[in-house]
Design an enzyme around this catalytic site. Structure first.
Site, PDB file in Angstrom:
ATOM      1  CG  ASP A   1      23.635  12.576  -3.308  1.00 20.75           C
ATOM      2  OD1 ASP A   1      24.150  12.659  -4.509  1.00 20.75           O
ATOM      3  OD2 ASP A   1      22.979  11.272  -3.174  1.00 20.75           O
TER       4      ASP A   1
ATOM      5  NE  ARG B   1      27.619   3.949  -9.970  1.00 25.15           N
ATOM      6  CZ  ARG B   1      27.139   5.158  -9.271  1.00 25.15           C
ATOM      7  NH1 ARG B   1      27.193   6.220 -10.094  1.00 25.15           N
ATOM      8  NH2 ARG B   1      26.598   5.074  -8.064  1.00 25.15           N
TER       9      ARG B   1
END
Ligand code: CA
Length: 300
Positions: free
Chosen positions: A205, A102
């Site tokens: 992140d 994804r």
């Protein structure tokens, strides 16, 4: 003189995986997604009103589009979506040979090109299948380019002030990387590490570059955002947040002096939830004495 840094939870919605904050200057709102909650949110600090849209699959990112509306990464599709009538139209598919992948973080470069990466999953849970992801770009004519593969979890993404460096994170490498970047062609080369995560800093992140050219990196599983000088690799500042799964950040507000930070609640056990009642919220950090830059809109 020490500045007084203040952290407040401004959206207490408890997202499963809050991610990808983008400040929209035109209407002074914060756009962000809940990846696993499969929603795109738009929050107004002035009215404290939040609008939400269901995506029907996991949504990695959402960014504004110059011609109006937005572009988002839903599953393996890059889609155009129209908030007013809640419709989505596919513009491109990536990783067509990897149905379990994804799209994850995505951002628009200074020329209006969209960059977005993928990750592999051991379905149905969000457990990473390593080295399955890749980094793609989508040009204004909707041509897709794959830049490289062998990615664990594609994250990070932003550009230096002179547009000649592209900052990128593959989270499990525990580094913040940089490429030489040609903003006219989208070509990237000379990958190198600008920062190694230290003990206790968790997984790198999302990131954003401020108006002084420094990086602000959200540290997943470490409840903090760190400020790094990419030219020296030195960490200049740490901002602690009351949620361990800090996922991404962007500057916003009328003069771009507020740092917005998203977080996740997915995967916390009962005692962690008790200790972190604000997990999954979106936070605003003020008093940093630094400003951010406007986001770019997709040109296609
Ligand atoms: Ca991310």
């Amino acid at each position: 003189m020490m500045s007084s840094v203040k952290v407040e939870c401004v959206v207490k919605g408890s997202a499963l995986v809050g991610e990808g904050p983008v400040w929209e200057e035109s209407d002074q709102t914060l756009l962000f997604v809940d990846i696993v909650g499969q929603k795109i949110h738009r929050w107004s600090p002035t009215t404290n009103h939040i609008q939400s849209m269901q995506t029907g699959d996991m949504v990695g990112f959402a960014v504004p589009r110059r011609s109006g509306g937005y572009v988002a990464g839903v599953g393996r599709s890059i889609v155009a979506f129209d908030w007013s009538n809640q419709t989505m139209t596919s513009l491109a598919e990536v990783d067509t040979d990897k149905p379990k992948n994804r799209l994850n973080d995505g951002k628009v470069d200074p020329s209006g090109r969209l960059l977005a990466g993928t990750m592999g999953r051991m379905s149905p849970l969000e457990v990473v299948e390593r080295k399955q992801g890749a980094l793609f770009s989508l040009a204004s004519d909707l041509t897709v380019t794959k830049h490289f593969n062998q990615v664990d979890i594609s994250n990070g993404l932003d550009w230096s002030l002179d547009q000649q460096t592209f900052f990128y994170i593959d989270s499990l490498a525990l580094t913040v990387d940089a490429f030489n970047y040609n903003t006219h062609t989208g070509h990237m080369s000379n990958r190198h590490v600008v920062y190694h995560m230290e003990e206790g800093e968790g997984l790198p992140d999302g990131l954003t570059v401020d108006a002084a050219g420094r990086l602000w990196v959200a540290c997943f599983n470490a409840g903090r955002v760190i400020n790094i000088d990419p030219t020296t690799g030195v960490r200049l500042q740490t901002v602690s947040l009351p949620a361990m799964k800090t996922t991404s950040c962007c500057f916003g507000g009328p003069d771009y002096s507020d740092l917005y930070v998203t977080s996740a609640s997915l995967g916390l056990d009962q005692s962690e939830r008790r200790d972190q009642p604000l997990a999954g919220g979106t936070f605003r950090v003020t008093g940093l004495e630094v400003k951010g830059r406007p986001s770019n809109s997709f040109s296609g």
